[in-house]
Design an enzyme around this catalytic site. Structure first.
Site, PDB file in Angstrom:
ATOM      1  N   CYS A  79       0.828  -1.212   0.000  1.00  0.00           N
ATOM      2  CA  CYS A  79       0.000   0.000   0.000  1.00  0.00           C
ATOM      3  C   CYS A  79       0.865   1.266   0.000  1.00  0.00           C
ATOM      4  O   CYS A  79       0.979   1.969  -0.989  1.00  0.00           O
ATOM      5  CB  CYS A  79      -0.897  -0.001   1.231  1.00  0.00           C
ATOM      6  SG  CYS A  79      -2.587  -0.492   0.916  1.00  0.00           S
ATOM      7  N   GLU A 125       3.854   1.123   2.194  1.00  0.00           N
ATOM      8  CA  GLU A 125       5.059   0.727   2.909  1.00  0.00           C
ATOM      9  C   GLU A 125       6.276   0.825   1.996  1.00  0.00           C
ATOM     10  O   GLU A 125       6.161   1.075   0.798  1.00  0.00           O
ATOM     11  CB  GLU A 125       4.914  -0.704   3.451  1.00  0.00           C
ATOM     12  CG  GLU A 125       3.855  -0.864   4.510  1.00  0.00           C
ATOM     13  CD  GLU A 125       2.471  -1.119   3.931  1.00  0.00           C
ATOM     14  OE1 GLU A 125       1.563  -1.403   4.712  1.00  0.00           O
ATOM     15  OE2 GLU A 125       2.297  -1.024   2.695  1.00  0.00           O
TER      16      GLU A 125
END
Length: 828
Positions: A465, A467
């Protein structure tokens, strides 16, 4: 249609005019890349479940039970790569599949194999995946029986204390209680990015040679070399040979197809495919075509080896592919359009692979979520701007390629060139939610604070997402989970009692009757104790998961591409001394905005202004505001986070500091965990089972998403939202990681040259404020409402969901409403 009179995004215009077909979006692109149009026309089908990988993996494991786990995994990979079906479809230039032709999902029974017995039937009934009765029968008779009692999930569950297990799962060990949403053993790791450059420069023959030299140089007198290091190196050699053999199977198929091909153009293409597959990934890539094919074979092998929550990142694709693009361009081997054609063939191969998550928890990865971050921009290892011609070419592809693949992200920094930022913002104005933005000015200092070198920190890549990972440096593989912050607040208000799914249970610790709290500080302390209770149990589950993965998992292919593993001669799932795990957050906090706004309303109305009593509030929440609309309106009009309101933002900052402090109190064997705010879509699922909250939210409605304010409350413009989020960062400790932020803008806000300049200025502000992440939905909410009523007209409407984009019509009504209800800002 009324919406046609509004300012529309290019995507909305195509839909209104009936031009939103499965084809490239401009006439020039259609004419120049007709092959891609043909491939796109065959793409949009319901994905099917392919059981080949699961069957072949299981077949091998049945025969290797006496061997070390890393060798068992290598031999299983060898069996899969040697026997899985090889397929070359018409018009393809990049070849290779994890499970036959078309869109497909594959199974990993070693993780949650027993779920498959009932789960596949449920998937078939839901219609989201195609799965045959014959394959379900095979899974039940040949796969599940072997894995029963042996899966990673069963081991993990057995290690959990009963209290922890119940908090996470309730009565269903494959679902979620609603207090925590658990990702354990759905995947083998949260996210991952491999060193594609290593394969492009050395090939698997070179990696194999390194392993052989290390094996031959081991000290035979040292016992641990025979027990740990030698099996690891043998496993690396096996997977290198298997990857090479797999590619050669494609070369042989391409040769055979070429011999039977009557069309001379396609015949030459097939012969070229055969030459490419004979050379890579065994050897170093020499051309752009070879580099793209080698990248895909490597990524494909990693997907077959184990599942990751964020799939496999494409990494900094404009950096490692650029030398091959530049060389071929200079030597006349390719032009811009032939390079785009190869890239888009890669995008389609990525799109054919659809992750399937073995869980009974609903509303977590809706719309076939995928996160194969494809990162461009940023800085070089020596601190220069990294933008190059390939960066611009990939932006062009993303404007002209109509799928929500790949998941494109752009690294922004203070020296991002103005022309590049302009093209990035032009793409944002398309309205498909791409690209998402990562901020070097926030992320690089964070990595440095955790011990990374400056060069490694500058070279980070996006994963999943929002990260990040540092290639050859990151080593932490364990999957995280989600803690429901509004649930912790409800327990603080009710002495540890929580109403979930309509049932009341004492799930938290005893913190007293909130009606007796004389001060707001007493309530905050009760909230802290409930959060601490949940975090403590989270660390217990994370410890159990670390232990389980070390016992039950191995990844010799991924390990062969990691410098730390090859230096320590140890699999990536085992404890490693080297590396830095500063880029993997695992305590994911849901409903931050909901909790903060609830606390602000309580402080303002109950304690400061004394307009309502705690008893009145609790009665209204219990009644879901039935007959209490006047009180609910007071709560809705209390100070709201996201509006640059110091009252609410100060509470957000205090909550953030409390969360960072709480997380530092505990450790797993691998150390402290980092907190993050990345819900994917679990804020919808957790909201469904939750009662009403003191910010005026009714029972069943979604929680706030990521670090964003609650849907619809940020009414002072997007810049005010950015300022609130900046103020909410306590910076008390450096154990904070990814913070997902969605901003929804009306297309009229970014229309014309002024709108583009305003959008560019907003991105620069985001960069200057050192916020982690930013992504946009630029669309008209009334078009979304029409799409709900008439989905057949909006089949190809792409929206930004969380850390990914998806087709709006593929989402549940609850998630569609959540996106509609996000504030559509009408001005900057």
């Amino acid at each position: 249609m009324e919406a046609a009179a509004k300012v529309l995004t290019p995507q909305e215009e195509r839909i209104i005019k009936g031009l939103d077909k499965e084809e490239l979006t401009t006439e020039e692109a259609k004419n120049k890349r007709q092959r891609v149009n043909k491939l796109l026309a065959r793409f949009r089908k319901v994905p099917r479940v392919d059981i080949q990988r699961a069957l072949l993996f299981t077949e091998s494991f049945q025969e290797t039970e006496s061997l070390p786990m890393v060798l068992r995994w290598a031999k299983a990979m060898e069996n899969v790569l040697n026997k899985i079906e090889v397929v070359i479809n018409d018009d393809e230039l990049i070849v290779g599949t994890c499970g036959g032709t078309g869109r497909h999902s594959i199974l990993y029974p070693e993780l949650r194999g027993c779920w498959l017995e009932e789960g596949l039937q449920r998937l078939k009934e839901q219609g989201a995946y195609l799965v045959s009765d014959e394959d379900i029968k095979t899974v039940k008779e040949k796969i599940v029986p072997y894995w029963r009692g042996k899966t990673a999930h069963e081991t993990y569950i057995s290690l959990l204390p009963e209290e922890t297990r119940y908090l996470i799962y309730g009565d269903d060990s494959y679902g979620a209680s609603g207090l925590m949403q658990d990702n354990a053993n759905i995947n083998a790791t949260l996210n991952w990015a491999v060193d594609y450059q290593k394969v492009l420069e050395k090939g698997f023959l070179g990696i194999k040679k390194d392993a052989e030299e290390k094996l031959n140089s081991l000290d035979v007198v040292d016992p641990q070399n025979h027990i740990r290091k030698a099996p690891f190196l043998k496993a690396v050699i096996i997977v290198c040979d298997a990857m090479i053999a797999f590619a050669k199977r494609y070369a042989e198929l391409a040769r055979e197809m070429a011999r039977n091909e009557k069309d001379e153009i396609r015949k030459k293409e097939l012969e070229r495919i055969a030459e490419v597959c004979e050379w890579v990934p065994a050897n170093p890539a020499r051309t752009f075509h070879e580099a793209v094919q080698s990248q895909w074979f490597t990524q494909l092998g990693c997907r077959l080896e184990q599942p990751t929550t964020g799939v496999i990142s494409n990494g900094r694709i404009d950096q490692y592919l650029y030398p091959y693009y530049k060389k071929d361009l200079e030597e006349g081997r390719i032009n811009e359009d032939s390079a785009l054609e190869l890239l888009e063939c890669l995008w389609l191969k990525i799109a054919d692979f659809v992750p399937l998550n073995a869980t009974n928890a609903k509303s977590f990865w809706e719309g076939y979520a995928h996160f194969e971050q494809t990162v461009i921009g940023g800085q070089t290892r020596n601190g220069q701007d990294a933008t190059n011609e390939l960066s611009y070419l990939i932006l062009k592809s993303k404007k002209e390629f109509p799928l929500h693949y790949p998941d494109l992200s752009v690294r922004i920094h203070s020296q991002t060139p103005e022309p590049f930022l302009r093209e990035v913002c032009e793409l944002i104005r398309e309205g498909t939610g791409f690209p998402k933005l990562l901020n070097d000015e926030e992320i690089i200092p964070h990595l440095l604070a955790q011990g990374a070198t400056l060069e490694d920190a500058r070279d980070y890549t996006g994963c999943a997402c929002t990260e990040i990972r540092m290639i050859n440096t990151s080593t932490y593989m364990v999957v995280g989970g989600n803690i429901n912050l509004p649930a912790a607040l409800e327990m603080a208000l009710n002495d540890g009692v929580l109403k979930l799914k309509g049932n009341k249970q004492r799930l938290g610790v005893t913190t007293g009757d909130a009606r007796n709290f004389a001060t707001f500080d007493e309530l905050i302390n009760a909230f802290r104790l409930q959060v601490e209770y949940l975090v403590r149990h989270f660390y217990i589950r994370q410890t159990a998961l670390e232990m389980t993965n070390a016992m039950k998992l191995a990844a010799p292919l991924m390990s062969s591409l990691h410098d730390v593993c090859m230096n320590e001669l140890t699999d990536i799932h085992q404890p490693l001394k080297g590396g830095v795990s500063a880029d993997t957050g695992n305590i994911n906090l849901n409903g931050f905005g909901t909790a903060v706004e609830s606390l602000a309303a309580i402080k303002k109305l109950v304690y400061d202004d004394k307009k309502i009593t705690m008893n009145e509030l609790l009665e209204a929440l219990e009644a879901n505001f039935e007959g209490k609309e006047a009180l609910r309106q007071m709560l809705l009009n209390a100070p709201k986070y996201g509006n640059n309101d110091p009252y609410a933002d100060q509470i957000a900052r205090e909550v953030d500091a409390m969360l960072l402090t709480t997380a530092r109190k505990f450790k797993t064997p691998n150390g402290h965990q980092y907190i993050k705010f990345v819900p994917v879509t679990s804020h919808v699922g957790l909201g469904v089972v939750m009662g009403a909250t003191p910010n005026g939210r009714k029972a069943g409605e979604p929680l706030s998403e990521g670090i964003s304010p609650t849907q619809g409350v940020d009414m002072k413009g997007p810049l005010s939202t950015l300022l609130s989020i900046d103020r909410a960062k306590s910076r008390k400790y450096a154990n904070s990681l990814a913070r997902l932020l969605n901003i929804k803008l009306s297309p009229q806000v970014v229309a014309g040259e002024k709108g583009l300049q305003d959008l560019m200025s907003m991105v620069r502000t985001f960069c200057d404020l050192k916020l982690w992440h930013l992504q946009f939905n630029i669309l008209n909410s009334d078009i979304l409402r029409d799409a709900q009523k008439n989905p057949e007209k909006y089949r190809n409407l792409i929206v930004r969901v969380a850390g990914y984009s998806a087709y709006f019509v593929d989402l549940s009504p609850q998630l569609q409403n959540e996106i509609i209800n996000r504030t559509e800002h009408q001005h900057m």
